[in-house]
Motif scaffolding. Structure first.
Motif, PDB file in Angstrom:
ATOM      1  N   PHE A 268       0.829  -1.208   0.000  1.00 32.87           N
ATOM      2  CA  PHE A 268       0.000   0.000   0.000  1.00 32.87           C
ATOM      3  C   PHE A 268       0.862   1.257   0.000  1.00 32.87           C
ATOM      4  O   PHE A 268       0.602   2.206  -0.744  1.00 32.87           O
ATOM      5  N   LEU A 269       1.917   1.281   0.848  1.00 33.42           N
ATOM      6  CA  LEU A 269       2.754   2.471   0.955  1.00 33.42           C
ATOM      7  C   LEU A 269       3.462   2.781  -0.357  1.00 33.42           C
ATOM      8  O   LEU A 269       3.527   3.932  -0.785  1.00 33.42           O
ATOM      9  N   PHE A 270       4.004   1.752  -1.013  1.00 36.67           N
ATOM     10  CA  PHE A 270       4.821   1.986  -2.204  1.00 36.67           C
ATOM     11  C   PHE A 270       3.975   2.191  -3.451  1.00 36.67           C
ATOM     12  O   PHE A 270       4.301   3.028  -4.293  1.00 36.67           O
ATOM     13  N   ARG A 271       2.891   1.453  -3.569  1.00 36.46           N
ATOM     14  CA  ARG A 271       2.083   1.557  -4.781  1.00 36.46           C
ATOM     15  C   ARG A 271       1.053   2.671  -4.685  1.00 36.46           C
ATOM     16  O   ARG A 271       1.020   3.583  -5.529  1.00 36.46           O
ATOM     17  N   ASP A 272       0.217   2.662  -3.662  1.00 36.62           N
ATOM     18  CA  ASP A 272      -0.930   3.568  -3.595  1.00 36.62           C
ATOM     19  C   ASP A 272      -0.585   4.896  -2.928  1.00 36.62           C
ATOM     20  O   ASP A 272      -0.835   5.960  -3.495  1.00 36.62           O
ATOM     21  N   TYR A 273      -0.009   4.833  -1.726  1.00 32.84           N
ATOM     22  CA  TYR A 273       0.381   6.095  -1.088  1.00 32.84           C
ATOM     23  C   TYR A 273       1.480   6.758  -1.892  1.00 32.84           C
ATOM     24  O   TYR A 273       1.530   7.990  -2.016  1.00 32.84           O
ATOM     25  N   GLY A 274       2.365   5.943  -2.477  1.00 29.99           N
ATOM     26  CA  GLY A 274       3.422   6.492  -3.326  1.00 29.99           C
ATOM     27  C   GLY A 274       2.862   7.200  -4.543  1.00 29.99           C
ATOM     28  O   GLY A 274       3.330   8.277  -4.927  1.00 29.99           O
ATOM     29  N   ALA A 275       1.846   6.591  -5.169  1.00 30.82           N
ATOM     30  CA  ALA A 275       1.203   7.221  -6.335  1.00 30.82           C
ATOM     31  C   ALA A 275       0.552   8.536  -5.945  1.00 30.82           C
ATOM     32  O   ALA A 275       0.616   9.527  -6.693  1.00 30.82           O
ATOM     33  N   MET A 276      -0.069   8.580  -4.761  1.00 29.44           N
ATOM     34  CA  MET A 276      -0.686   9.820  -4.287  1.00 29.44           C
ATOM     35  C   MET A 276       0.377  10.895  -4.050  1.00 29.44           C
ATOM     36  O   MET A 276       0.182  12.067  -4.396  1.00 29.44           O
ATOM     37  N   CYS A 277       1.523  10.497  -3.476  1.00 26.05           N
ATOM     38  CA  CYS A 277       2.613  11.454  -3.243  1.00 26.05           C
ATOM     39  C   CYS A 277       3.133  12.017  -4.561  1.00 26.05           C
ATOM     40  O   CYS A 277       3.360  13.235  -4.687  1.00 26.05           O
ATOM     41  N   ILE A 278       3.322  11.145  -5.555  1.00 23.57           N
ATOM     42  CA  ILE A 278       3.816  11.594  -6.860  1.00 23.57           C
ATOM     43  C   ILE A 278       2.826  12.571  -7.497  1.00 23.57           C
ATOM     44  O   ILE A 278       3.211  13.620  -8.031  1.00 23.57           O
ATOM     45  N   ALA A 279       1.520  12.237  -7.425  1.00 27.59           N
ATOM     46  CA  ALA A 279       0.500  13.121  -7.999  1.00 27.59           C
ATOM     47  C   ALA A 279       0.508  14.479  -7.307  1.00 27.59           C
ATOM     48  O   ALA A 279       0.404  15.528  -7.961  1.00 27.59           O
ATOM     49  N   THR A 280       0.637  14.481  -5.972  1.00 24.13           N
ATOM     50  CA  THR A 280       0.653  15.737  -5.212  1.00 24.13           C
ATOM     51  C   THR A 280       1.870  16.580  -5.562  1.00 24.13           C
ATOM     52  O   THR A 280       1.773  17.800  -5.754  1.00 24.13           O
ATOM     53  N   ILE A 281       3.041  15.924  -5.664  1.00 24.29           N
ATOM     54  CA  ILE A 281       4.270  16.646  -6.009  1.00 24.29           C
ATOM     55  C   ILE A 281       4.177  17.210  -7.424  1.00 24.29           C
ATOM     56  O   ILE A 281       4.569  18.367  -7.679  1.00 24.29           O
ATOM     57  N   LEU A 282       3.645  16.418  -8.364  1.00 29.24           N
ATOM     58  CA  LEU A 282       3.498  16.891  -9.742  1.00 29.24           C
ATOM     59  C   LEU A 282       2.566  18.105  -9.810  1.00 29.24           C
ATOM     60  O   LEU A 282       2.812  19.050 -10.574  1.00 29.24           O
ATOM     61  N   MET A 283       1.485  18.074  -9.025  1.00 29.36           N
ATOM     62  CA  MET A 283       0.572  19.212  -8.999  1.00 29.36           C
ATOM     63  C   MET A 283       1.295  20.462  -8.497  1.00 29.36           C
ATOM     64  O   MET A 283       1.150  21.556  -9.065  1.00 29.36           O
ATOM     65  N   ALA A 284       2.094  20.307  -7.423  1.00 26.72           N
ATOM     66  CA  ALA A 284       2.822  21.449  -6.874  1.00 26.72           C
ATOM     67  C   ALA A 284       3.871  21.955  -7.860  1.00 26.72           C
ATOM     68  O   ALA A 284       4.015  23.173  -8.056  1.00 26.72           O
ATOM     69  N   VAL A 285       4.621  21.028  -8.488  1.00 21.99           N
ATOM     70  CA  VAL A 285       5.649  21.429  -9.456  1.00 21.99           C
ATOM     71  C   VAL A 285       5.014  22.176 -10.630  1.00 21.99           C
ATOM     72  O   VAL A 285       5.505  23.219 -11.075  1.00 21.99           O
ATOM     73  N   ALA A 286       3.886  21.630 -11.136  1.00 19.06           N
ATOM     74  CA  ALA A 286       3.199  22.293 -12.256  1.00 19.06           C
ATOM     75  C   ALA A 286       2.742  23.692 -11.859  1.00 19.06           C
ATOM     76  O   ALA A 286       2.844  24.644 -12.653  1.00 19.06           O
TER      77      ALA A 286
END
Length: 326
Positions: A268-286
């Motif tokens: 869960f941490l690596f696949r799902d929570y990790g995907a959420m973290c990547i999406a959040t970081i991408l939103m902030a970077v954009a």
């Protein structure tokens, strides 16, 4: 199998309709008591739009389906960025408010990292949940203080006061009570139907929460942000999404830990929570890169259709990843 599926569909419909009733009643009660539009928008309306997730989370935790509740919180955050924000930006590019860049986005990044640290032991305990709820209260208090002092936000709130529900005291309490009862009932029906579907196909409840339930409870955000975009108010979309994601992490996810501590699957941490973290970081970077865009207003950030395409593609890739790891 047909009965659980029909139950889920009917529960979604009642859940969304009752959430509108609940928000209209609660916001009108607050307005009738003299609360400012800024406070009503930041607290009652924001909490109300997360009411389906919160009620589903509480019901799932009490029913012993904590995985479904946690999946709902994380899956809703991924859907809010990849699906809701992605489609909205494709419909109408967004000018992000400076206040969101200064305060709300950094807060979401810190909360996402902090919640991840609490879950490193792959267990959501009662102490973790108490820390999450305490953080939510402190963040809300700080946001209210800072936004009340911001003259631009106060002016926008006054201009948008007509968009808030205005019901008489009797009608407001009636709408609030009816909305709350229907929210509770439809949440129970949704959890039962989703759990039955999971058992039928042998799919973990966490996956059902990450997919069917998460997308369903994110539909109000999609409808609200699309409607705002079509009315020419797309700039509020990212603020709504940041607020909703904060509530999901600190209120929705906290419920299983508070009511029935939950052991999480290791991936869960690596696949799902990790995907959420990547999406959040991408939103902030954009958003921060958008400060330099030639179409950005002074102090604002511009999110164009290229960003929307990236978010939608990323959301599709996440679903493909879920499929191949089942």
């Amino acid at each position: 199998m047909l009965i659980p599926l029909l139950t889920v569909l009917a529960a979604f419909a009642v859940l969304m309709w009752s959430a509108d009733f609940f928000v209209a009643g609660a916001a009108s009660i607050a307005g009738n008591l003299g609360m400012s539009p800024v406070i009503v928008g930041l607290t009652i309306v924001s909490l109300g739009t997360s009411a389906p997730e919160i009620l589903v989370s509480i019901t799932a935790a009490l029913a012993g389906s904590g995985g479904l509740a946690i999946g709902n919180a994380v899956g809703s955050n991924i859907a809010n960025i990849g699906l809701v924000l992605g489609i909205t930006v494709l419909v109408a590019p967004i000018q992000v408010h400076p206040g969101c860049m200064r305060s709300e986005l950094p807060t979401l990044l810190v909360v996402t990292a902090g919640t991840g640290l609490l879950l490193l032991d792959v267990e959501l305990e009662r102490s973790d949940a108490i820390l999450m709820i305490t953080a939510l209260i402190l963040i809300l208090a700080q946001m209210i203080r800072s936004q009340i002092r911001d003259p631009e936000v106060a002016e926008d709130a006054a201009a948008e006061d007509d968009d808030l529900p205005h019901l008489s005291t009797a009608r407001a309490w009636g709408a609030f009570a009816i909305g709350l009862v229907l929210l509770v009932g439809s949440s129970k029906a949704l959890v039962w139907g989703a759990s039955a579907i999971a058992m039928k196909f042998g799919v973990p409840e966490l996956i059902i929460g990450l997919t069917i339930v998460a997308v369903g409870t994110s539909l109000p955000e999609l409808a609200a942000t699309l409607a705002s975009a079509l009315r020419g108010h797309a700039e509020i979309a990212i603020g709504n999404i940041v607020g909703s994601n904060l509530f999901n992490l600190l209120a929705v996810m906290a419920m299983p830990g508070l009511l029935a501590p939950e052991q999480l699957p290791y991936n869960f941490l690596f696949r799902d929570y990790g995907a959420m973290c990547i999406a959040t970081i991408l939103m902030a970077v954009a958003a921060y890169l958008g400060l330099r865009h030639r179409s950005a207003k002074p102090g604002h950030s511009y999110l164009g259709r290229g960003v929307g395409t990236l978010f939608c593609l990323g959301y599709g890739l996440y679903y493909y990843g879920l499929y191949v790891t089942l």
